[in-house]
Write an enzyme that holds these catalytic residues in place. Structure first.
Site, short mmCIF file in Angstrom:
data_model
loop_
_atom_site.label_atom_id
_atom_site.label_comp_id
_atom_site.label_asym_id
_atom_site.label_seq_id
_atom_site.Cartn_x
_atom_site.Cartn_y
_atom_site.Cartn_z
N PHE A 128 -8.81 38.44 -27.91
CA PHE A 128 -10.11 37.78 -27.96
C PHE A 128 -11.21 38.83 -27.75
O PHE A 128 -11.10 39.67 -26.85
CB PHE A 128 -10.16 36.71 -26.86
CG PHE A 128 -11.32 35.77 -26.97
CD1 PHE A 128 -11.27 34.68 -27.83
CD2 PHE A 128 -12.45 35.97 -26.21
CE1 PHE A 128 -12.35 33.81 -27.92
CE2 PHE A 128 -13.53 35.11 -26.31
CZ PHE A 128 -13.48 34.02 -27.16
N ASP A 199 -4.63 37.00 -19.72
CA ASP A 199 -5.69 36.00 -19.90
C ASP A 199 -5.02 34.69 -20.32
O ASP A 199 -4.32 34.65 -21.33
CB ASP A 199 -6.67 36.50 -20.99
CG ASP A 199 -7.89 35.59 -21.14
OD1 ASP A 199 -7.76 34.38 -20.86
OD2 ASP A 199 -8.95 36.10 -21.54
N TYR A 224 -12.99 25.56 -19.22
CA TYR A 224 -13.58 24.52 -20.09
C TYR A 224 -12.73 24.16 -21.30
O TYR A 224 -13.15 23.36 -22.11
CB TYR A 224 -14.99 24.91 -20.54
CG TYR A 224 -15.14 26.30 -21.10
CD1 TYR A 224 -14.78 26.58 -22.41
CD2 TYR A 224 -15.63 27.34 -20.32
CE1 TYR A 224 -14.91 27.85 -22.93
CE2 TYR A 224 -15.76 28.63 -20.82
CZ TYR A 224 -15.39 28.87 -22.12
OH TYR A 224 -15.51 30.14 -22.63
N LYS A 225 -11.54 24.76 -21.42
CA LYS A 225 -10.68 24.43 -22.56
C LYS A 225 -9.74 23.29 -22.17
O LYS A 225 -10.20 22.18 -21.98
CB LYS A 225 -9.98 25.70 -23.04
CG LYS A 225 -11.00 26.67 -23.65
CD LYS A 225 -10.49 28.06 -23.94
CE LYS A 225 -11.61 28.89 -24.55
NZ LYS A 225 -11.38 30.32 -24.44
N ARG A 373 -8.70 25.78 -37.53
CA ARG A 373 -7.97 25.75 -36.26
C ARG A 373 -7.99 24.32 -35.71
O ARG A 373 -9.05 23.69 -35.65
CB ARG A 373 -8.71 26.70 -35.31
CG ARG A 373 -7.88 27.30 -34.23
CD ARG A 373 -8.66 28.40 -33.54
NE ARG A 373 -9.84 27.89 -32.86
CZ ARG A 373 -10.27 28.33 -31.68
NH1 ARG A 373 -9.63 29.28 -31.05
NH2 ARG A 373 -11.35 27.83 -31.13
C1 LIG Z 1 -12.40 31.19 -24.25
C2 LIG Z 1 -11.92 32.55 -23.89
C3 LIG Z 1 -12.69 33.38 -23.09
C4 LIG Z 1 -14.03 32.93 -22.64
O1 LIG Z 1 -14.70 33.83 -21.84
P1 LIG Z 1 -16.09 33.38 -21.19
O2 LIG Z 1 -16.44 34.50 -20.34
O3 LIG Z 1 -15.86 32.08 -20.49
O4 LIG Z 1 -17.05 33.15 -22.32
C5 LIG Z 1 -12.16 34.61 -22.74
N1 LIG Z 1 -10.95 35.02 -23.19
C6 LIG Z 1 -10.20 34.23 -24.00
C7 LIG Z 1 -8.88 34.69 -24.46
C8 LIG Z 1 -10.67 32.99 -24.37
O5 LIG Z 1 -9.94 32.21 -25.16
#
Ligand SMILES: *Cc1c(COP(=O)(O)O)cnc(C)c1O
Length: 405
Positions: A128, A199, A224-225, A373
């Protein structure tokens, strides 16, 4: 699972689903199939009520006393304790604070400090973007001798050597939903003396994670997911107990101090995982996240995983049957065990098709260059939603073809 032949057959799957009652606990708009709970989980009804209560009764009436009398100060640790069993961590190993991005920065910096003489962070190219950017920014700040090295997924194990301080990976790929082998890659990092940082943003709440069993050192993840904590919910950070005493956050905020209200001039890190705290916690957001986590806990990760696999398997099976010849190419592993809780399809007109789907009441998302997705968040989705989503996908694909003819 035999593919349902009719919409009624899909209803029958819902009738037999022991998690079906959770749907009523969410506020969901009529006529929408929400296949984007992997990106922003929907609103639990309890969250609205609880926020209203905290705003009016705690903030409104008890003001600053609420930090003590309503346990506001305890919230980062309390919600961390609730998340711990969902990811195979022990109590005292998880705290809720900041964003995933900021926690990555803190833990990567701490990892480099724990491996003096080593300056390389290894990740994979498809990670990501924020995970890569935070590592790039940290290496840039630290200067000479520090770098982020990214390699292809298949080259990870062979890219490791004694210059590597930390291997930072995401457990479930945000584009394809492919699940990485946490145990094997953590062991590979350890073989060269590096730490492993995972992560869990696309895992927690949908996929079983066993941080302790895999020997993981450090982890971060998003609230938030699949945890349904609300937009911009705070994230969590994990550090194995054995590492906590030597863990130094680069951000010496007052709430990570051993005694913030001593107002001492010199920083002394708090004992344990609380040293990862930085500034004042976002109480309203923590309260919302606590509600989301409570539902996941009540449902149980094992049952959630089983249902999300069944939903995704139904989706893939129906797309195979109903959408053949429309140009969709499965971009996720077909085998459930190698997938998280999402399914992606490549299609040259992916972006436009996703817009058509949205107009048809099916919300998924598009990720460049060509991926549609679909997330299968098991707490609120029904099997009949999957049926309806594929029917809509078939209809918009048909309409595209006939417009071109
Ligand atoms: C959603 C997500 C993030 C989000 O990071 P924020 O700091 O909350 O914006 C980070 N890493 C991964 C792999 C994600 O899927």
């Amino acid at each position: 699972m035999a593919l349902p032949a009719t919409r009624d057959d899909a209803h029958a799957l819902d009738a037999a689903d022991d998690l079906s009652g959770f749907r009523e606990e969410f506020v969901l708009p009529e006529g929408v199939v929400y296949l984007d709970g992997n990106s922003l989980g929907p609103l639990p009804g309890r969250t609205s009520a609880r926020l209203e209560e905290v705003v009016r009764r705690e903030w409104g009436a008890d003001l600053i006393r609420s930090w003590d009398v309503h346990g506001w100060m305890e919230l980062p640790a309390r919600v961390g304790r609730a998340i711990a069993p969902l990811i195979g961590a022990r109590p005292g190993e998880v705290v809720v604070t900041d964003s995933t991005s900021v926690n990555l920065f803190k833990l990567l910096a701490a990892a480099l400090r724990m491996r003096p003489g080593r300056g390389t962070i290894v990740s994979e190219r498809e990670n990501f973007p924020t995970d890569l950017y935070m590592a790039q920014g940290l290496a840039d700040l630290l200067g000479k001798g520090f770098e982020l090295r990214t390699v292809g997924r298949d080259e990870l194990a062979s890219a490791l050597d004694e210059r590597v301080a930390v291997v930072a990976l995401t457990h479930v790929d945000f584009r394809t939903g492919e699940q990485l082998d946490m145990a094997a890659l953590t062991a590979a990092a350890h073989r060269v003396g590096a730490l492993a940082l995972w992560d869990l943003s696309h895992s927690a709440g949908a996929v079983q994670v066993d941080l302790e069993g895999c020997g993981v050192d450090l982890a971060v993840g998003c609230g938030y997911k699949f945890l349904n904590g609300g937009p911009g919910a705070p994230a969590y950070a994990y550090a194995a107990s054995r590492l906590q005493e030597g863990l130094r956050s680069p951000l010496w905020g007052w709430l990570g101090h051993a005694d913030p209200f001593e107002f001492a001039r010199e920083y002394r890190p708090a004992a344990g995982i609380s040293r990862l705290l930085c500034g004042t916690p976002p109480i309203l957001s923590l309260v919302a996240l606590e509600c989301g986590v409570e539902m996941v806990t009540r449902a149980g990760v094992e049952r959630l995983r089983r249902k999300s696999l069944a939903l995704a398997e139904l989706f893939i099976g129906l797309v195979d049957r109903e959408c053949e010849g429309y140009g969709f190419e499965l971009a996720s592993p077909r085998e459930g065990a190698r997938r998280g809780a999402q399914v992606s399809y490549a299609h040259p007109q992916g972006r436009a098709i996703m817009q058509d789907l949205d107009r048809g009441g099916v919300i998924g998302d598009f990720r460049p260059p060509d991926l549609l997705r679909f997330g299968f968040s098991p707490l609120f989705l029904r099997f009949v939603d999957v049926w309806d989503a594929v029917a809509t996908l078939r209809r918009v694909s048909e309409e595209r073809l006939s417009r071109r003819a």
